[in-house]
Motif scaffolding. Sequence first.
Motif, PDB file in Angstrom:
ATOM      1  N   ILE A  18       0.842  -1.205   0.000  1.00  0.00           N
ATOM      2  CA  ILE A  18       0.000   0.000   0.000  1.00  0.00           C
ATOM      3  C   ILE A  18       0.877   1.254   0.000  1.00  0.00           C
ATOM      4  N   GLY A  19       1.918   1.278   0.819  1.00  0.00           N
ATOM      5  CA  GLY A  19       2.850   2.402   0.806  1.00  0.00           C
ATOM      6  C   GLY A  19       3.500   2.567  -0.562  1.00  0.00           C
ATOM      7  N   GLY A  20       3.875   1.444  -1.168  1.00  0.00           N
ATOM      8  CA  GLY A  20       4.438   1.487  -2.519  1.00  0.00           C
ATOM      9  C   GLY A  20       3.438   1.998  -3.533  1.00  0.00           C
ATOM     10  N   LEU A  21       2.176   1.609  -3.387  1.00  0.00           N
ATOM     11  CA  LEU A  21       1.135   2.084  -4.302  1.00  0.00           C
ATOM     12  C   LEU A  21       0.969   3.597  -4.196  1.00  0.00           C
ATOM     13  N   GLY A  46      12.538   4.342   2.464  1.00  0.00           N
ATOM     14  CA  GLY A  46      12.059   5.518   3.179  1.00  0.00           C
ATOM     15  C   GLY A  46      11.650   5.188   4.605  1.00  0.00           C
ATOM     16  N   ALA A  47      11.025   4.036   4.794  1.00  0.00           N
ATOM     17  CA  ALA A  47      10.629   3.606   6.133  1.00  0.00           C
ATOM     18  C   ALA A  47      11.852   3.325   6.998  1.00  0.00           C
ATOM     19  N   VAL A  48      12.880   2.741   6.399  1.00  0.00           N
ATOM     20  CA  VAL A  48      14.124   2.492   7.136  1.00  0.00           C
ATOM     21  C   VAL A  48      14.765   3.819   7.537  1.00  0.00           C
ATOM     22  N   ALA A  49      14.838   4.767   6.602  1.00  0.00           N
ATOM     23  CA  ALA A  49      15.408   6.087   6.907  1.00  0.00           C
ATOM     24  C   ALA A  49      14.621   6.761   8.024  1.00  0.00           C
ATOM     25  N   LEU A  85       7.279  17.217  -3.323  1.00  0.00           N
ATOM     26  CA  LEU A  85       5.953  17.137  -3.931  1.00  0.00           C
ATOM     27  C   LEU A  85       5.505  15.679  -4.083  1.00  0.00           C
ATOM     28  N   ILE A  86       6.426  14.809  -4.490  1.00  0.00           N
ATOM     29  CA  ILE A  86       6.114  13.370  -4.561  1.00  0.00           C
ATOM     30  C   ILE A  86       5.716  12.875  -3.174  1.00  0.00           C
ATOM     31  N   GLY A  87       6.457  13.282  -2.153  1.00  0.00           N
ATOM     32  CA  GLY A  87       6.137  12.874  -0.787  1.00  0.00           C
ATOM     33  C   GLY A  87       4.775  13.348  -0.339  1.00  0.00           C
ATOM     34  N   LEU A  88       4.446  14.597  -0.632  1.00  0.00           N
ATOM     35  CA  LEU A  88       3.142  15.145  -0.248  1.00  0.00           C
ATOM     36  C   LEU A  88       2.005  14.411  -0.952  1.00  0.00           C
ATOM     37  N   VAL A  89       2.134  14.207  -2.244  1.00  0.00           N
ATOM     38  CA  VAL A  89       1.086  13.512  -2.992  1.00  0.00           C
ATOM     39  C   VAL A  89       1.010  12.043  -2.568  1.00  0.00           C
ATOM     40  N   ALA A  90       2.139  11.433  -2.253  1.00  0.00           N
ATOM     41  CA  ALA A  90       2.131  10.048  -1.758  1.00  0.00           C
ATOM     42  C   ALA A  90       1.384   9.963  -0.434  1.00  0.00           C
ATOM     43  N   TRP A  91       1.607  10.923   0.434  1.00  0.00           N
ATOM     44  CA  TRP A  91       0.919  10.946   1.715  1.00  0.00           C
ATOM     45  C   TRP A  91      -0.586  11.083   1.513  1.00  0.00           C
ATOM     46  N   LEU A  92      -0.986  12.016   0.661  1.00  0.00           N
ATOM     47  CA  LEU A  92      -2.413  12.197   0.367  1.00  0.00           C
ATOM     48  C   LEU A  92      -3.001  10.946  -0.283  1.00  0.00           C
ATOM     49  N   PHE A 112       3.021   1.169   5.123  1.00  0.00           N
ATOM     50  CA  PHE A 112       4.420   1.149   5.491  1.00  0.00           C
ATOM     51  C   PHE A 112       5.207   1.933   4.436  1.00  0.00           C
ATOM     52  N   GLY A 113       6.038   2.854   4.876  1.00  0.00           N
ATOM     53  CA  GLY A 113       6.861   3.613   3.947  1.00  0.00           C
ATOM     54  C   GLY A 113       6.321   4.993   3.617  1.00  0.00           C
ATOM     55  N   VAL A 114       5.154   5.328   4.183  1.00  0.00           N
ATOM     56  CA  VAL A 114       4.586   6.669   4.017  1.00  0.00           C
ATOM     57  C   VAL A 114       4.282   7.182   5.418  1.00  0.00           C
ATOM     58  N   PRO A 115       5.097   8.087   5.933  1.00  0.00           N
ATOM     59  CA  PRO A 115       4.910   8.557   7.312  1.00  0.00           C
ATOM     60  C   PRO A 115       3.542   9.169   7.562  1.00  0.00           C
ATOM     61  N   GLY A 116       2.992   8.863   8.701  1.00  0.00           N
ATOM     62  CA  GLY A 116       1.722   9.464   9.104  1.00  0.00           C
ATOM     63  C   GLY A 116       0.498   8.885   8.439  1.00  0.00           C
ATOM     64  N   ALA A 117       0.683   7.858   7.638  1.00  0.00           N
ATOM     65  CA  ALA A 117      -0.470   7.264   6.955  1.00  0.00           C
ATOM     66  C   ALA A 117      -0.798   5.913   7.542  1.00  0.00           C
TER      67      ALA A 117
END
Length: 117
Positions: A18-21, A46-49, A85-92, A112-117
Motif C-alpha cells: 500500500i505504501g508502494g502504491l 524511506g521507512a528504514v530512513a 511534492l512526490i512525498g506530499l502527494v504520496a501521503w495524500l 508502510f513507507g509513508v509517514p503518518g499514513a
Amino acid sequence: MVAAIVGSLVAFVIALLIGGLAIYVSARVIADVDDYGHAVVTAFLGAVAWALTAWIPLIGPLIALVAWIGVINWRYRGGWGTAALIGLVAWLSALVILFALNTILGLGIGAFGVPGA
C-alpha cells in the motif's frame, strides 16, 4: 507462535504494498515514472530512513521527514522540490487508499513507507 509470525509478515507485506502504491501514484503523476517495483523499494528504504532518525529527541521527526524526502530525491529525478511534492502527494494518496480500504472493507491497516499514513 508460527501463526502470529505469519500474520505479522502478511500485515507487513500488505502495508508495504500500500505504501508502494501511494508512492507509485505520486511518482506517476509528478515525475511521470511508471514503475511500481521501484516505488515499493522506495517505500521500504524511506521507512528504514524514518526509523533510523525519528527517535532523536525534539528534532527527530523533522530529521526523519528530511531523510524520507531525501530517499525519494535519491530514487527519483527532479531535485528536492520534486521529491517533496512526490512525498506530499504520496501521503495524500495513502490517506485516500487507506480510507477506502479501511472504511469499505474494514481492514484496519496502515501504509508502510509513508509517514503518518
